[in-house]
Design a protein around this motif. Structure first.
Motif, PDB file in Angstrom:
ATOM      1  N   LEU A 189      12.610  13.951  -6.612  1.00 18.35           N
ATOM      2  CA  LEU A 189      11.780  13.982  -7.906  1.00 18.35           C
ATOM      3  C   LEU A 189      11.180  15.461  -8.040  1.00 18.35           C
ATOM      4  CD1 LEU A 189      10.288  10.567  -7.957  1.00 18.35           C
ATOM      5  CD2 LEU A 189      11.997  11.273  -9.481  1.00 18.35           C
ATOM      6  N   GLU A 235       0.293   5.300  -5.255  1.00 24.16           N
ATOM      7  CA  GLU A 235       1.803   5.563  -5.554  1.00 24.16           C
ATOM      8  C   GLU A 235       2.713   4.790  -4.868  1.00 24.16           C
ATOM      9  OE1 GLU A 235       4.631   9.205  -5.090  1.00 24.16           O
ATOM     10  OE2 GLU A 235       2.797   9.704  -6.016  1.00 24.16           O
ATOM     11  N   LYS A 236       3.587   4.182  -5.122  1.00 24.05           N
ATOM     12  CA  LYS A 236       4.356   3.278  -4.568  1.00 24.05           C
ATOM     13  C   LYS A 236       5.073   4.066  -3.569  1.00 24.05           C
ATOM     14  CE  LYS A 236       5.094  -0.442  -7.757  1.00 24.05           C
ATOM     15  NZ  LYS A 236       6.204  -1.112  -8.601  1.00 24.05           N
ATOM     16  N   PRO A 237       5.510   3.667  -2.187  1.00 26.79           N
ATOM     17  CA  PRO A 237       4.925   2.236  -1.720  1.00 26.79           C
ATOM     18  C   PRO A 237       3.601   2.675  -0.945  1.00 26.79           C
ATOM     19  CG  PRO A 237       6.725   3.354  -0.079  1.00 26.79           C
ATOM     20  CD  PRO A 237       6.389   4.213  -1.534  1.00 26.79           C
ATOM     21  N   ALA A 238       2.418   2.065  -1.563  1.00 29.61           N
ATOM     22  CA  ALA A 238       1.197   2.262  -1.106  1.00 29.61           C
ATOM     23  C   ALA A 238       1.012   1.495   0.237  1.00 29.61           C
ATOM     24  CB  ALA A 238       0.151   1.991  -2.155  1.00 29.61           C
ATOM     25  N   GLY A 279       7.416  -0.839  -0.942  1.00 30.65           N
ATOM     26  CA  GLY A 279       5.987  -1.289  -1.084  1.00 30.65           C
ATOM     27  C   GLY A 279       5.843  -2.620  -0.433  1.00 30.65           C
ATOM     28  N   ILE A 280       6.962  -3.450  -0.524  1.00 32.70           N
ATOM     29  CA  ILE A 280       6.794  -4.932   0.062  1.00 32.70           C
ATOM     30  C   ILE A 280       7.225  -4.783   1.333  1.00 32.70           C
ATOM     31  CG2 ILE A 280       7.796  -7.053   0.094  1.00 32.70           C
ATOM     32  CD1 ILE A 280       8.404  -6.559  -3.000  1.00 32.70           C
ATOM     33  N   ARG A 315      12.130  17.884 -11.110  1.00 30.03           N
ATOM     34  CA  ARG A 315      11.510  17.939 -12.437  1.00 30.03           C
ATOM     35  C   ARG A 315      11.064  19.580 -12.486  1.00 30.03           C
ATOM     36  NH1 ARG A 315       7.139  13.764  -9.880  1.00 30.03           N
ATOM     37  NH2 ARG A 315       7.644  12.054 -10.958  1.00 30.03           N
ATOM     38  N   ASP A 364       6.290  -7.863  -9.971  1.00 26.80           N
ATOM     39  CA  ASP A 364       7.066  -8.468  -8.697  1.00 26.80           C
ATOM     40  C   ASP A 364       6.350  -9.329  -7.912  1.00 26.80           C
ATOM     41  OD1 ASP A 364       9.769  -7.505  -6.963  1.00 26.80           O
ATOM     42  OD2 ASP A 364       8.221  -8.171  -5.759  1.00 26.80           O
ATOM     43  N   CYS A 416       7.335   5.247  -7.413  1.00 27.85           N
ATOM     44  CA  CYS A 416       7.224   6.186  -6.446  1.00 27.85           C
ATOM     45  C   CYS A 416       7.649   7.734  -6.761  1.00 27.85           C
ATOM     46  CB  CYS A 416       8.434   5.727  -5.425  1.00 27.85           C
ATOM     47  SG  CYS A 416       8.669   6.719  -3.941  1.00 27.85           S
ATOM     48  N   GLY A 417       7.020   8.846  -6.272  1.00 31.36           N
ATOM     49  CA  GLY A 417       6.978   9.943  -6.891  1.00 31.36           C
ATOM     50  C   GLY A 417       5.957  10.273  -8.205  1.00 31.36           C
ATOM     51  N   GLY A 418       5.323   9.377  -8.417  1.00 28.47           N
ATOM     52  CA  GLY A 418       4.206   9.654  -9.557  1.00 28.47           C
ATOM     53  C   GLY A 418       4.752   9.312 -11.058  1.00 28.47           C
ATOM     54  N   MET A 419       3.937   9.744 -11.880  1.00 27.36           N
ATOM     55  CA  MET A 419       4.457   9.313 -13.457  1.00 27.36           C
ATOM     56  C   MET A 419       5.651  10.294 -13.662  1.00 27.36           C
ATOM     57  SD  MET A 419       2.714   7.036 -14.408  1.00 27.36           S
ATOM     58  CE  MET A 419       2.892   6.985 -16.179  1.00 27.36           C
ATOM     59  N   PRO A 420       6.703   9.664 -14.591  1.00 25.35           N
ATOM     60  CA  PRO A 420       7.676  10.586 -15.096  1.00 25.35           C
ATOM     61  C   PRO A 420       7.119  11.518 -15.904  1.00 25.35           C
ATOM     62  CG  PRO A 420       7.940   8.230 -15.329  1.00 25.35           C
ATOM     63  CD  PRO A 420       6.435   8.325 -15.103  1.00 25.35           C
ATOM     64  N   GLY A 454      10.847   1.894  -4.971  1.00 20.72           N
ATOM     65  CA  GLY A 454       9.539   1.681  -5.019  1.00 20.72           C
ATOM     66  C   GLY A 454       8.821   0.343  -4.485  1.00 20.72           C
ATOM     67  N   LEU A 498       5.580  -8.571  -4.107  1.00 20.30           N
ATOM     68  CA  LEU A 498       4.587  -7.275  -3.883  1.00 20.30           C
ATOM     69  C   LEU A 498       3.200  -7.822  -4.231  1.00 20.30           C
ATOM     70  CD1 LEU A 498       4.052  -4.317  -3.238  1.00 20.30           C
ATOM     71  CD2 LEU A 498       4.574  -3.787  -5.855  1.00 20.30           C
ATOM     72  N   ARG A 544      10.335  11.523  -3.421  1.00 23.73           N
ATOM     73  CA  ARG A 544       9.444  12.406  -3.704  1.00 23.73           C
ATOM     74  C   ARG A 544       9.795  13.845  -3.878  1.00 23.73           C
ATOM     75  NH1 ARG A 544       5.492   9.114  -0.620  1.00 23.73           N
ATOM     76  NH2 ARG A 544       4.470   7.883  -2.160  1.00 23.73           N
ATOM     77  N   ALA A 567      13.888   6.134  -7.663  1.00 21.77           N
ATOM     78  CA  ALA A 567      12.316   5.958  -7.438  1.00 21.77           C
ATOM     79  C   ALA A 567      12.215   4.691  -8.093  1.00 21.77           C
ATOM     80  CB  ALA A 567      11.516   7.032  -7.748  1.00 21.77           C
ATOM     81  N   ASP A 576       5.000   0.048 -12.943  1.00 23.32           N
ATOM     82  CA  ASP A 576       6.477   0.117 -12.938  1.00 23.32           C
ATOM     83  C   ASP A 576       7.018  -1.437 -13.423  1.00 23.32           C
ATOM     84  OD1 ASP A 576       9.085   0.925 -12.417  1.00 23.32           O
ATOM     85  OD2 ASP A 576       8.802   1.199 -10.245  1.00 23.32           O
ATOM     86  N   ARG A 609       7.575  -2.010 -19.737  1.00 28.43           N
ATOM     87  CA  ARG A 609       6.896  -0.724 -19.600  1.00 28.43           C
ATOM     88  C   ARG A 609       5.647  -0.803 -20.534  1.00 28.43           C
ATOM     89  NH1 ARG A 609       9.350   1.422 -15.530  1.00 28.43           N
ATOM     90  NH2 ARG A 609      11.692   1.565 -15.931  1.00 28.43           N
TER      91      ARG A 609
END
Lengths: 652, 117
Positions: A493, B96-99, A449-450, A497, B7, B79-83, A445, B10, A490, A441, B51, B55
């Motif tokens: 994850l 959330e990526k990829p937005a 996105g790019i 989780r 990046d 991607c997938g949200g916060m850890p 990500g 992006l 997702r 992820a 990301d 950090r």
């Protein structure tokens, strides 16, 4: 160590005891000798006094009528010569007939001797006669008118024919010696050196005791022994003589020797008794020690046996005792509770055993008996208590076979362990997935996105026309694939989780209806008919609403995917008794092959076409159900469709 | 509008889309540059990519919220949200990526609307 110390101590005690007894015996013998000597000398003195005071007086009185003592001193001498007190008195007339007998009961052989005695004595003379055993003696003195006889028991004083001499000294100093049998020497005036001491003492008058040496005793004819003399003054008529009775000390020595021998014998007997007692005591002690050791051994054996039995009874293992004839003679409780029993054969003892498994165990038994070593076979399958169980078999031969067992068969049920291993492997796999998913992820990500951003930009700039349409289709495909990748990430994850459960009361009817509504579009596209059956009267579920919805959505999506066009899916809820509410998703789709059923809950396992599923939906659903305390079961067969049955706890 | 995205590719995609949407854009690629930019001038909104290699995105958001309360913070989440265990950072809005670009423009519009209100 203790066994060796006791006999040694006992030996010391025995030796000490024997020595002590000998010492006491020696002291006692010396004391006895001294006492015997005292007694003897006292006896001699008493005898002299008796003769002096009693016998002579009475004999003198008796003979007064027969003649005077003065005229017959020899008669008195003969009378007193044997010594001793008289036991009877008989007065005889001139014809020798008893005129007076005191006591009157002198009868038998004693009385029969009197005529012979009377005949042997001349008037004015005397005679002595003894009875055959020489214990009694008659002394008779005769004159013209008759005779008087005295019966004297010499044994009373001298214990039979003891060496004895009498020495008489008249008032003129003459002396003579008479023996035990009446032999008398002539009157003498000279004092031989050997008797000078005694004779001098007698000449002084009075009473006393003299110890005579061996030479003196020998001179008196008493042999090579020392002697003891007791002397006293004896009135004889108008004169007073000195009378000495000399006895050999042999009797004293003999008594002392006898006492010593008695004591030695007693000592030996005591030693023997002590020795025997010691031996017996030693044996008893040894026996007691052996018994103690045996008792301890027995106690240890009993404790070991009890421990072993409890161990065998309590271990979660199946234990069978098998004898040489292959009979199962004992079964431990753990195995008995699961259907095993004692029986004449292994198949009878284990009703659920298949031929292959029985043959495998019998082969182990044969091998164990042959090699005398434990044998092992893993991965056998037995039906125990109606359920297939995976077991490891161990056959252990006994080093000392018993009548009812020469081998133990131990069966370790590893079914639960295997299940736990699988759960552990699954948990490890999930943890790996989580780590991997987070990394993916993070890495994908930004690129996604790019890609999606550029594709979106290009979509806005696509020219109109056929070429543009083709371009739009391609760009849309790019965006769709990006969405698919991001969705997969997702899901990964989500799967990895931890899912904290926030339990609420959720209506089963509401949950089922909501999930079906969410997927209404998907079912419509797939041309699959979905129906719901969830009475509002059902008790509320104890559930995290979002997670319950995810379970139902995942199950419905799988059901939809399993059906082709025209298929039917039913989502329903019904009471499940004490276990809760049963939620079922039923489809009439392709079903699951039996070989795939054990794997359908594994992560990433899917029967869908590539790209149509991640293989996580059912796994996540099962995980959520388990976290809520429910169960998930799958009933499926190829061509018959699939029913996924979830039992969910109700809210209290 | 301030873009704090490490990046560059992006950042450029989003910048072009926002410029096309009529927004004025400033781009920086780390937290220090973002702080300096914010100190130099005011921004209606800042899109902060959490990301990053350093950090430090969460710390930057907190700093912006404290020093420049007028600036709306839009967080760009992995991607997938916060850890797990990270907890929600103090952003106003999150993507959330990829937005999708549409989502980004929508979030920026929402930020402007918030400012106007």
């Amino acid at each position: 160590m203790r066994a060796g110390r006791t006999p040694r101590g006992l030996s010391v005690a025995v030796v000490t005891s024997v020595g002590l007894v000998f010492a006491l015996a020696y002291v006692d013998s010396r004391r006895e000798e001294a006492r015997a000597l005292d007694d003897f000398t006292g006896e001699q003195a008493a005898l002299a006094r008796t003769l002096a005071t009693t016998m002579s007086a009475r004999v003198a009185t008796i003979l007064r009528d027969l003649g005077t003592v003065a005229s017959s001193p020899e008669a008195l001498d003969r009378l007193v010569a044997p010594g001793g007190a008289y036991d009877a008195l008989v007065v005889l007339d001139a014809d020798g007939k008893p005129a007076r007998v005191v006591p009157a009961d002198v009868e038998g052989e004693r009385r029969a001797l009197l005529p012979r005695l009377f005949a042997a004595a001349k008037p004015g003379g005397a005679a002595v006669v003894s009875e055959p055993m020489r214990r009694l003696r008659w002394f008779l003195e005769r004159n013209a008118r008759g005779a008087a006889a005295l019966l004297v028991d010499t044994n009373h004083f001298f214990e039979g024919a003891a060496p004895l001499r009498r020495v008489v000294m008249d008032d003129a100093g003459r002396w003579r010696v008479s023996g035990g049998d009446g032999e008398t020497t002539s009157w003498q005036t000279r004092h031989p050196p050997e008797l000078d001491e005694l004779l001098t003492a007698m000449a002084r008058g009075g009473e006393g005791t003299e110890f005579l040496g061996r030479s003196s005793a020998d001179a008196l004819g008493l042999g090579q022994r020392s002697a003891v003399a007791g002397f006293a003054r004896v009135p004889v008529g108008d004169a007073t003589w000195s009378l000495a009775v000399v006895a050999s000390a042999k009797r004293v020595r003999d008594r002392a020797r006898l006492a010593a021998w008695r004591l030695a014998a007693a000592t030996a007997l005591t030693a023997l008794i002590v020795g025997v007692f010691g031996v017996v005591l030693t044996r008893q002690e040894r026996r007691a020690q052996e018994l103690t050791v045996a008792l301890r051994l027995a106690e240890a054996t009993a404790a070991l046996r009890e421990r072993s039995e409890k161990l065998v009874e309590s271990v979660p293992l199946g234990v069978l005792a098998v004898d040489a004839a292959a009979r199962v003679t004992a079964v431990n409780p753990f195995f008995a509770d699961r259907g095993a029993r004692t029986a004449a054969s292994l198949p009878a003892a284990l009703p659920g055993i298949a031929d292959d498994e029985r043959a495998a165990i019998e082969a182990l038994l044969t091998e164990a008996r042959t090699t005398r070593r434990a044998q092992t076979r893993q991965g056998l399958t037995l039906t125990l208590d109606g359920k297939p169980r995976e077991v490891d078999a161990f056959v252990i031969p006994l080093a000392r076979p018993l009548p009812d067992a020469d081998c133990f068969v131990v069966l370790h049920d590893r079914t639960d362990l295997k299940r736990l291993e699988r759960s552990l492997m699954r948990a490890e796999k999930l943890a790996t997935i989580g780590t991997l998913s987070a990394g993916i992820a993070h890495e994908v990500g930004t690129p996604l996105g790019i890609i999606s951003g550029r594709a979106e930009q290009l979509l806005t700039r696509v020219p109109e026309g056929d070429a543009g349409e083709a371009m739009k289709k391609g760009l849309s495909s790019i965006l769709g694939q990006v969405d698919k990748v991001s969705t997969t990430i997702r899901q990964l994850l989500d799967f990895a989780r931890a899912r904290p459960v926030t339990v609420e009361s959720v209506s089963p009817a509401t949950a089922v209806g909501a999930a079906a509504s969410l997927l209404e579009h998907r079912f419509r596209q797939a041309k699959v008919v979905v129906t719901t059956d969830a009475p509002p009267s059902l008790p509320p579920l104890a559930a995290d609403p979002g997670q319950l919805e995810q379970v139902l959505v995942n199950l419905l999506m799988n059901a939809c995917d399993a059906c082709g066009a025209g298929g039917h899916v039913t989502a329903r809820a019904r009471p499940g008794g004490d276990d809760g509410v049963v939620l079922e998703v039923i489809d009439d789709g392709s079903g699951i092959a039996p070989e795939h059923l054990p794997s359908v809950l594994d992560p990433f396992f899917t029967t869908k076409k590539r790209g149509q599923g991640t293989g996580l939906g059912l796994t996540i659903a099962a995980d959520i159900v388990k976290n809520h305390g429910g169960t998930l079961a799958i009933d499926s067969a190829p061509g018959r469709g699939t029913t996924v049955r979830v039992t969910w706890p109700v809210a209290s | 509008m301030l873009l704090v995205i490490e990046d560059r590719a992006l950042s450029d995609v989003l910048a072009e889309a926002l410029v096309d949407g009529g927004h004025a854009i400033a781009q920086v690629d780390d937290s220090d540059a973002a702080v300096r930019a914010l100190d130099e001038r005011a921004f209606d909104a800042a899109i902060v990519d959490l990301d990053t290699r350093a950090r430090d995105g969460v710390r930057l958001i907190a700093r912006v919220r404290a020093a420049h309360p007028a600036t709306t913070v839009i967080a760009l989440l992995p991607c997938g949200g916060m850890p797990d265990g990270a907890g929600p950072p103090p952003y106003h809005l999150a993507l959330e990526k990829p937005a999708r670009l549409a989502a980004v423009l929508s979030a920026v519009s929402a930020a402007h609307a918030a400012i106007r209100n």
